[in-house]
Design a protein around this motif. Structure first.
Motif, PDB file in Angstrom:
ATOM      1  N   LEU A  25       8.824  -2.910   0.095  1.00 32.27           N
ATOM      2  CA  LEU A  25       8.719  -3.252   1.686  1.00 32.27           C
ATOM      3  C   LEU A  25       8.461  -2.593   2.468  1.00 32.27           C
ATOM      4  O   LEU A  25       7.701  -1.580   2.365  1.00 32.27           O
ATOM      5  CB  LEU A  25      10.302  -3.347   1.360  1.00 32.27           C
ATOM      6  N   VAL A  26       7.927  -2.644   3.839  1.00 35.75           N
ATOM      7  CA  VAL A  26       7.461  -2.146   4.807  1.00 35.75           C
ATOM      8  C   VAL A  26       8.585  -2.337   5.823  1.00 35.75           C
ATOM      9  O   VAL A  26       8.877  -2.758   5.630  1.00 35.75           O
ATOM     10  CB  VAL A  26       6.281  -3.123   5.310  1.00 35.75           C
ATOM     11  N   CYS A  27       8.682  -0.453   6.022  1.00 39.37           N
ATOM     12  CA  CYS A  27       9.919   0.072   6.576  1.00 39.37           C
ATOM     13  C   CYS A  27       9.247  -0.576   8.066  1.00 39.37           C
ATOM     14  O   CYS A  27       8.098  -0.473   8.788  1.00 39.37           O
ATOM     15  CB  CYS A  27       9.220   1.443   6.816  1.00 39.37           C
ATOM     16  N   GLY A  28      10.434  -1.076   8.810  1.00 44.43           N
ATOM     17  CA  GLY A  28      10.304  -1.694   9.632  1.00 44.43           C
ATOM     18  C   GLY A  28      10.395  -1.001  11.501  1.00 44.43           C
ATOM     19  O   GLY A  28      10.305  -0.635  12.241  1.00 44.43           O
ATOM     20  N   TYR A  29      11.799   0.549  11.388  1.00 44.88           N
ATOM     21  CA  TYR A  29      11.951   1.487  11.260  1.00 44.88           C
ATOM     22  C   TYR A  29      11.824   2.802  11.181  1.00 44.88           C
ATOM     23  O   TYR A  29      12.912   2.621   9.837  1.00 44.88           O
ATOM     24  CB  TYR A  29      12.675   1.047  11.914  1.00 44.88           C
ATOM     25  N   GLY A  30      11.280   3.755  11.262  1.00 44.61           N
ATOM     26  CA  GLY A  30      11.022   5.026  10.374  1.00 44.61           C
ATOM     27  C   GLY A  30      12.569   5.783  10.556  1.00 44.61           C
ATOM     28  O   GLY A  30      13.189   5.377  11.743  1.00 44.61           O
ATOM     29  N   GLN A  31      13.255   6.124   9.419  1.00 40.66           N
ATOM     30  CA  GLN A  31      14.496   7.022   9.568  1.00 40.66           C
ATOM     31  C   GLN A  31      13.696   7.935   7.935  1.00 40.66           C
ATOM     32  O   GLN A  31      13.451   8.951   7.824  1.00 40.66           O
ATOM     33  CB  GLN A  31      15.646   6.796   9.267  1.00 40.66           C
ATOM     34  N   LYS A  32      14.360   8.005   6.940  1.00 41.46           N
ATOM     35  CA  LYS A  32      13.859   8.722   6.011  1.00 41.46           C
ATOM     36  C   LYS A  32      12.747   8.377   5.854  1.00 41.46           C
ATOM     37  O   LYS A  32      11.670   9.015   5.417  1.00 41.46           O
ATOM     38  CB  LYS A  32      14.728   7.966   4.482  1.00 41.46           C
ATOM     39  N   PHE A  33      11.948   7.032   5.360  1.00 39.22           N
ATOM     40  CA  PHE A  33      10.719   6.849   5.515  1.00 39.22           C
ATOM     41  C   PHE A  33       9.575   6.728   7.329  1.00 39.22           C
ATOM     42  O   PHE A  33      11.171   5.971   7.987  1.00 39.22           O
ATOM     43  CB  PHE A  33      10.271   5.355   4.991  1.00 39.22           C
ATOM     44  N   ARG A  34       9.194   6.212   7.721  1.00 35.90           N
ATOM     45  CA  ARG A  34       8.140   6.388   8.592  1.00 35.90           C
ATOM     46  C   ARG A  34       7.729   5.166   8.377  1.00 35.90           C
ATOM     47  O   ARG A  34       7.148   3.691   7.919  1.00 35.90           O
ATOM     48  CB  ARG A  34       6.526   7.337   8.389  1.00 35.90           C
ATOM     49  N   THR A  35       7.446   5.002  10.089  1.00 41.78           N
ATOM     50  CA  THR A  35       7.652   3.112  10.395  1.00 41.78           C
ATOM     51  C   THR A  35       6.156   2.713   9.736  1.00 41.78           C
ATOM     52  O   THR A  35       5.025   3.158  10.409  1.00 41.78           O
ATOM     53  CB  THR A  35       7.556   3.198  11.626  1.00 41.78           C
ATOM     54  N   GLY A  36       6.429   1.832   9.171  1.00 43.35           N
ATOM     55  CA  GLY A  36       5.321   0.903   8.402  1.00 43.35           C
ATOM     56  C   GLY A  36       4.696   1.475   7.342  1.00 43.35           C
ATOM     57  O   GLY A  36       3.684   0.911   6.835  1.00 43.35           O
ATOM     58  N   GLN A  37       5.183   2.321   6.684  1.00 43.89           N
ATOM     59  CA  GLN A  37       4.703   2.285   5.763  1.00 43.89           C
ATOM     60  C   GLN A  37       5.927   1.712   5.072  1.00 43.89           C
ATOM     61  O   GLN A  37       6.342   1.478   4.691  1.00 43.89           O
ATOM     62  CB  GLN A  37       6.063   4.381   5.028  1.00 43.89           C
ATOM     63  N   ARG A  38       5.170   1.358   3.203  1.00 39.95           N
ATOM     64  CA  ARG A  38       5.048   1.117   2.131  1.00 39.95           C
ATOM     65  C   ARG A  38       6.137   0.997   1.380  1.00 39.95           C
ATOM     66  O   ARG A  38       5.359   2.705   0.871  1.00 39.95           O
ATOM     67  CB  ARG A  38       4.230   0.353   1.787  1.00 39.95           C
ATOM     68  N   VAL A  39       7.184   0.958   0.872  1.00 40.71           N
ATOM     69  CA  VAL A  39       7.863   1.433  -0.388  1.00 40.71           C
ATOM     70  C   VAL A  39       8.309   0.876  -0.867  1.00 40.71           C
ATOM     71  O   VAL A  39       9.086  -0.641  -1.032  1.00 40.71           O
ATOM     72  CB  VAL A  39       9.404   2.196   0.725  1.00 40.71           C
TER      73      VAL A  39
END
Length: 275
Positions: A187-201
């Motif tokens: 998935l692509v992070c739509g809003y950063g918290q544990k992962f940064r915004t836009g990061q593919r996780v």
């Protein structure tokens, strides 16, 4: 936030059940298309509809958004564990009221809820067999489905009936969307918290809320059972189709689209998780 039918039906005639399973498997391999995605290859569990648990549809706003499901996130509501069977629908209504009336979200955040007796409830409006975008995990609502166990499972173990219902629901839901329960989804992070915004996780196909956000959810007792749940779901499900499942375009786009999934705009109304 202190945040809910039943066993899947089986064919009465064993011969018919076996024949039906073989027919579906052959059709799947041959691409005969005898089944719709909603039929899937696994028996659909009984799910209490929004109407039957008493959802006030006037509290809901807007139209649901849709995206291909890659991952299922398991939650707990962090509420009490001592409710009765008769009280459980009221607990679901309470979650719905909190999300819509207090947090001003467009709908209940979870796609499904399960009570301690193993009753499964339809959550967010839009179709239990569809890839409805919920509001249950910050940054990763798009491309996932959220299932919340009603209660707190940090120290208390979830009842066997609840875990059984979870596995049946996951077996059916992941089969509908052609997701390997022992696989992984990106998935692509739509809003950063544990992962940064836009990061593919990349997450397990069956993940816990804590995998995506800084939270104890779904509680240590259920989180430690997720490996066994994945194994059971994989044994429960029938061979999965390789057909693609098209998703209906959301009426109000919530982000950009990547080759993997749509970015979830977790800050938009009704998309954000409050925990």
């Amino acid at each position: 936030y202190k945040r809910q039918a039943v066993n899947g039906t089986e064919d009465a005639d064993l011969t018919a059940s076996v024949a039906g399973t073989l027919r579906r498997a052959v059709a799947c391999v041959a691409g005969a298309g005898l089944l719709t995605d909603a039929d899937a290859m696994t028996v659909k569990p009984q799910i209490v509809s929004r109407r039957d648990w008493g959802a006030n549809e006037s509290w809901r706003s807007g139209e649901p958004g849709y995206a291909p499901v890659r991952t299922a996130f398991v939650h707990h509501t962090a509420s009490g564990n001592s409710y009765s069977r008769q009280q459980a629908p009221a607990v679901v209504r309470g979650v719905y009221a909190y999300h819509t009336r207090s947090l001003r979200w467009s709908d209940i955040g979870y796609n499904f809820l399960i009570d301690r007796y193993g009753t499964i409830y339809e959550g967010r409006y839009g179709g239990a067999d569809r890839g409805v975008i919920g509001a249950h995990v910050l940054g990763f609502n798009t491309g996932s489905t959220g299932i919340s166990l009603i209660g707190t499972f940090s120290d208390a173990s979830p009842p066997a009936g609840m875990v059984g219902a979870l596995t049946r629901l996951l077996a059916w839901k992941l089969d509908v969307h052609h997701v390997d329960p022992q696989g992984r989804g990106t998935l692509v992070c739509g809003y950063g918290q544990k992962f940064r915004t836009g990061q593919r996780v990349t997450f397990p196909a069956i993940a816990g809320h804590r995998d995506a956000n800084f939270t104890d959810c779904p509680g240590g007792r259920i989180y430690r059972q997720l490996p066994a749940v994945r194994t059971t779901v994989a044994r429960t499900g029938h061979p999965r189709s390789t057909r693609s499942t098209p998703a209906r375009r959301p009426s109000a786009p919530t982000g950009t689209v990547s080759a993997t999934t749509r970015v979830s705009d977790s800050t938009s109304r009704g998309r954000r998780t409050g925990r």
